[in-house]
Design a protein around this motif. Structure first.
Motif, mmCIF file in Angstrom:
data_model
loop_
_atom_site.group_PDB
_atom_site.id
_atom_site.type_symbol
_atom_site.label_atom_id
_atom_site.label_comp_id
_atom_site.label_asym_id
_atom_site.label_seq_id
_atom_site.Cartn_x
_atom_site.Cartn_y
_atom_site.Cartn_z
ATOM 1 N N SER A 19 0.834 -1.195 0.000
ATOM 2 C CA SER A 19 0.000 0.000 0.000
ATOM 3 C C SER A 19 0.869 1.244 0.000
ATOM 4 O O SER A 19 2.034 1.198 0.354
ATOM 5 C CB SER A 19 -0.916 0.002 1.230
ATOM 6 O OG SER A 19 -0.139 0.068 2.402
ATOM 7 N N SER A 20 0.284 2.372 -0.415
ATOM 8 C CA SER A 20 1.011 3.637 -0.440
ATOM 9 C C SER A 20 0.874 4.321 0.905
ATOM 10 O O SER A 20 -0.206 4.393 1.471
ATOM 11 C CB SER A 20 0.459 4.534 -1.538
ATOM 12 O OG SER A 20 1.124 5.779 -1.532
ATOM 13 N N CYS A 21 1.987 4.812 1.444
ATOM 14 C CA CYS A 21 1.947 5.514 2.719
ATOM 15 C C CYS A 21 3.178 6.396 2.819
ATOM 16 O O CYS A 21 4.051 6.389 1.964
ATOM 17 C CB CYS A 21 1.901 4.530 3.895
ATOM 18 S SG CYS A 21 3.343 3.454 3.980
ATOM 19 N N LYS A 22 3.256 7.201 3.881
ATOM 20 C CA LYS A 22 4.447 8.013 4.105
ATOM 21 C C LYS A 22 4.771 8.010 5.581
ATOM 22 O O LYS A 22 3.908 7.857 6.443
ATOM 23 C CB LYS A 22 4.265 9.433 3.585
ATOM 24 C CG LYS A 22 3.116 10.220 4.184
ATOM 25 C CD LYS A 22 3.051 11.591 3.521
ATOM 26 C CE LYS A 22 1.851 12.400 4.027
ATOM 27 N NZ LYS A 22 1.787 13.729 3.368
ATOM 28 N N SER A 23 6.043 8.172 5.908
ATOM 29 C CA SER A 23 6.480 8.123 7.299
ATOM 30 C C SER A 23 6.759 9.520 7.811
ATOM 31 O O SER A 23 7.099 10.425 7.062
ATOM 32 C CB SER A 23 7.747 7.265 7.434
ATOM 33 O OG SER A 23 8.803 7.809 6.672
ATOM 34 N N ARG A 24 6.615 9.670 9.130
ATOM 35 C CA ARG A 24 6.845 10.955 9.775
ATOM 36 C C ARG A 24 8.302 11.068 10.192
ATOM 37 O O ARG A 24 8.892 10.122 10.714
ATOM 38 C CB ARG A 24 5.926 11.083 10.999
ATOM 39 C CG ARG A 24 6.076 12.384 11.746
ATOM 40 C CD ARG A 24 5.161 12.435 12.952
ATOM 41 N NE ARG A 24 3.794 12.710 12.591
ATOM 42 C CZ ARG A 24 3.252 13.909 12.520
ATOM 43 N NH1 ARG A 24 4.010 14.974 12.741
ATOM 44 N NH2 ARG A 24 1.998 14.069 12.215
ATOM 45 N N MET A 25 8.907 12.240 9.982
ATOM 46 C CA MET A 25 10.297 12.478 10.373
ATOM 47 C C MET A 25 10.326 12.841 11.848
ATOM 48 O O MET A 25 9.929 13.936 12.240
ATOM 49 C CB MET A 25 10.905 13.604 9.538
ATOM 50 C CG MET A 25 10.974 13.308 8.048
ATOM 51 S SD MET A 25 11.465 14.740 7.076
ATOM 52 C CE MET A 25 13.077 15.099 7.780
ATOM 53 N N GLU A 66 5.115 6.760 -0.579
ATOM 54 C CA GLU A 66 5.756 5.714 -1.375
ATOM 55 C C GLU A 66 5.114 4.382 -1.016
ATOM 56 O O GLU A 66 4.462 4.247 0.022
ATOM 57 C CB GLU A 66 7.262 5.669 -1.133
ATOM 58 C CG GLU A 66 7.658 5.498 0.323
ATOM 59 C CD GLU A 66 9.159 5.578 0.511
ATOM 60 O OE1 GLU A 66 9.683 4.820 1.343
ATOM 61 O OE2 GLU A 66 9.797 6.386 -0.179
ATOM 62 N N ASN A 67 5.274 3.404 -1.894
ATOM 63 C CA ASN A 67 4.673 2.099 -1.666
ATOM 64 C C ASN A 67 5.490 1.285 -0.668
ATOM 65 O O ASN A 67 6.709 1.183 -0.786
ATOM 66 C CB ASN A 67 4.560 1.325 -2.984
ATOM 67 C CG ASN A 67 3.543 1.939 -3.919
ATOM 68 O OD1 ASN A 67 2.508 2.428 -3.479
ATOM 69 N ND2 ASN A 67 3.831 1.921 -5.213
ATOM 70 N N LYS A 68 4.784 0.734 0.319
ATOM 71 C CA LYS A 68 5.407 -0.097 1.339
ATOM 72 C C LYS A 68 4.564 -1.344 1.547
ATOM 73 O O LYS A 68 3.340 -1.300 1.446
ATOM 74 C CB LYS A 68 5.522 0.655 2.674
ATOM 75 C CG LYS A 68 6.477 1.853 2.660
ATOM 76 C CD LYS A 68 7.923 1.410 2.658
ATOM 77 C CE LYS A 68 8.882 2.589 2.762
ATOM 78 N NZ LYS A 68 10.302 2.167 2.757
ATOM 79 N N THR A 69 5.226 -2.451 1.871
ATOM 80 C CA THR A 69 4.483 -3.668 2.198
ATOM 81 C C THR A 69 4.024 -3.595 3.647
ATOM 82 O O THR A 69 4.547 -2.807 4.454
ATOM 83 C CB THR A 69 5.358 -4.916 2.021
ATOM 84 O OG1 THR A 69 6.422 -4.880 2.992
ATOM 85 C CG2 THR A 69 5.947 -4.969 0.621
ATOM 86 N N ALA A 70 3.044 -4.407 3.991
ATOM 87 C CA ALA A 70 2.552 -4.451 5.372
ATOM 88 C C ALA A 70 3.663 -4.847 6.329
ATOM 89 O O ALA A 70 3.735 -4.357 7.464
ATOM 90 C CB ALA A 70 1.382 -5.424 5.473
ATOM 91 N N ILE A 71 4.549 -5.722 5.877
ATOM 92 C CA ILE A 71 5.663 -6.171 6.730
ATOM 93 C C ILE A 71 6.611 -5.010 7.018
ATOM 94 O O ILE A 71 7.077 -4.825 8.150
ATOM 95 C CB ILE A 71 6.424 -7.335 6.062
ATOM 96 C CG1 ILE A 71 5.515 -8.571 5.973
ATOM 97 C CG2 ILE A 71 7.701 -7.668 6.839
ATOM 98 C CD1 ILE A 71 6.140 -9.741 5.236
ATOM 99 N N GLU A 72 6.896 -4.185 5.997
ATOM 100 C CA GLU A 72 7.786 -3.033 6.177
ATOM 101 C C GLU A 72 7.185 -2.025 7.153
ATOM 102 O O GLU A 72 7.890 -1.473 8.008
ATOM 103 C CB GLU A 72 8.057 -2.359 4.833
ATOM 104 C CG GLU A 72 8.960 -3.148 3.908
ATOM 105 C CD GLU A 72 9.126 -2.484 2.553
ATOM 106 O OE1 GLU A 72 10.281 -2.219 2.158
ATOM 107 O OE2 GLU A 72 8.108 -2.211 1.900
ATOM 108 N N ILE A 73 5.883 -1.781 7.047
ATOM 109 C CA ILE A 73 5.226 -0.836 7.953
ATOM 110 C C ILE A 73 5.227 -1.381 9.369
ATOM 111 O O ILE A 73 5.516 -0.674 10.345
ATOM 112 C CB ILE A 73 3.781 -0.561 7.481
ATOM 113 C CG1 ILE A 73 3.792 0.128 6.119
ATOM 114 C CG2 ILE A 73 3.032 0.305 8.503
ATOM 115 C CD1 ILE A 73 2.419 0.276 5.491
ATOM 116 N N ALA A 74 4.917 -2.680 9.502
ATOM 117 C CA ALA A 74 4.819 -3.297 10.829
ATOM 118 C C ALA A 74 6.166 -3.350 11.542
ATOM 119 O O ALA A 74 6.221 -3.400 12.781
ATOM 120 C CB ALA A 74 4.250 -4.701 10.705
ATOM 121 N N SER A 75 7.259 -3.304 10.783
ATOM 122 C CA SER A 75 8.576 -3.466 11.389
ATOM 123 C C SER A 75 8.926 -2.346 12.362
ATOM 124 O O SER A 75 9.697 -2.544 13.295
ATOM 125 C CB SER A 75 9.650 -3.557 10.296
ATOM 126 O OG SER A 75 9.742 -2.316 9.592
#
Length: 245
Positions: free
Chosen positions: A1-7, A19-28
């Motif tokens: 899914s597409s998402c963005k991270s907070r600095m 940017e596109n991230k997998t659920a595993i990458e987000i959950a990490s």
């Protein structure tokens, strides 16, 4: 899914680009709780686009229905609403057009009638309210009819603006908008309406208190809907629209 991270963790930090991230990458490294005001969620999903529906044939113009649901009396025989804002009255007059008349009946009360009808036939708005299931409802029982929740985008925006011009409010310091009602069903309908327009909305309830002959009593629950739509101003009333952001 597409998402963005907070600095960083503070609320005033900025987000990186989507940017596109997998659920595993987000959950990490997903934060599972907010422990203090200085710590905030570190991922954000992009806002969902609004839903498109076909233009609907509505028995009552949408802004006018919003005003009636907000500050109108649906339990009386006449079509009445209350406001001290002339802009709202002008918007209703403009939307209804001829032969409708909006006349002042009190300090802040207005009645909607058909020009020179002379009472010879039923008020079409009154008839429409009955067919929509709204006639006779008190404030805690109001709701948005299905025909309006699935109308075209422009019609849904007009409905929301009528609701917000009457029963909407803002926090001046930050421009956050809220809709308040004693009807849980109406609060849920407004939330659905905002989400269908691509916005974000949440409902919270508050216990209302009042005093009667010096005695503090419990009133009806108030439901408050937080309203935010990035590309839509949910007000037509200028004194509110200018503060919204």
């Amino acid at each position: 899914s597409s998402c963005k991270s907070r600095m960083g963790g503070g609320r005033k930090r900025t987000y990186l680009k989507y940017e596109n991230k997998t659920a595993i990458e987000i959950a990490s490294n997903l934060r599972d709780s907010v422990q203090s005001r200085s710590v905030h969620w570190n991922w954000q999903l992009p806002p969902t686009p609004g839903v498109e529906f076909a233009e609907a044939s509505l028995p009552i113009p949408p802004y006018t229905l919003g005003v009636l649901l907000g500050d109108g009396s649906l339990s009386k025989t006449g079509i009445e609403f209350a406001t001290v804002d002339g802009e709202i009255v002008d918007q209703v007059r403009q939307e209804l057009g001829s032969p409708w008349q909006v006349k002042k009946t009190g300090k802040c009360s207005w009645i909607v009638s058909q020009g020179n009808n002379g009472g010879r036939s039923p008020n079409p708005i009154s008839v429409a309210l009955t067919l929509l299931g709204l006639r006779g409802l008190t404030a805690p029982r109001k709701f948005i009819p299905k025909e309006y929740r699935f109308a075209a985008r422009s019609q849904r925006i007009a409905l929301l603006q009528g609701l917000m011009d009457t029963d909407g409010s803002l926090i001046k310091k930050c421009g956050l908008a809220y809709f308040s009602t004693t009807s849980k069903r109406l609060a849920d309908d407004v939330r659905e309406l905002v989400l269908s327009l691509g916005g974000s909305a949440g409902v919270k309830s508050y216990a209302r208190k009042y005093r009667h002959k010096g005695e503090k009593r419990d009133g009806l629950l108030e439901y408050r809907v937080r309203v935010h739509i990035a590309d839509v101003v949910p007000f037509r009333l200028s004194r509110k629209a200018l503060l919204y952001r």
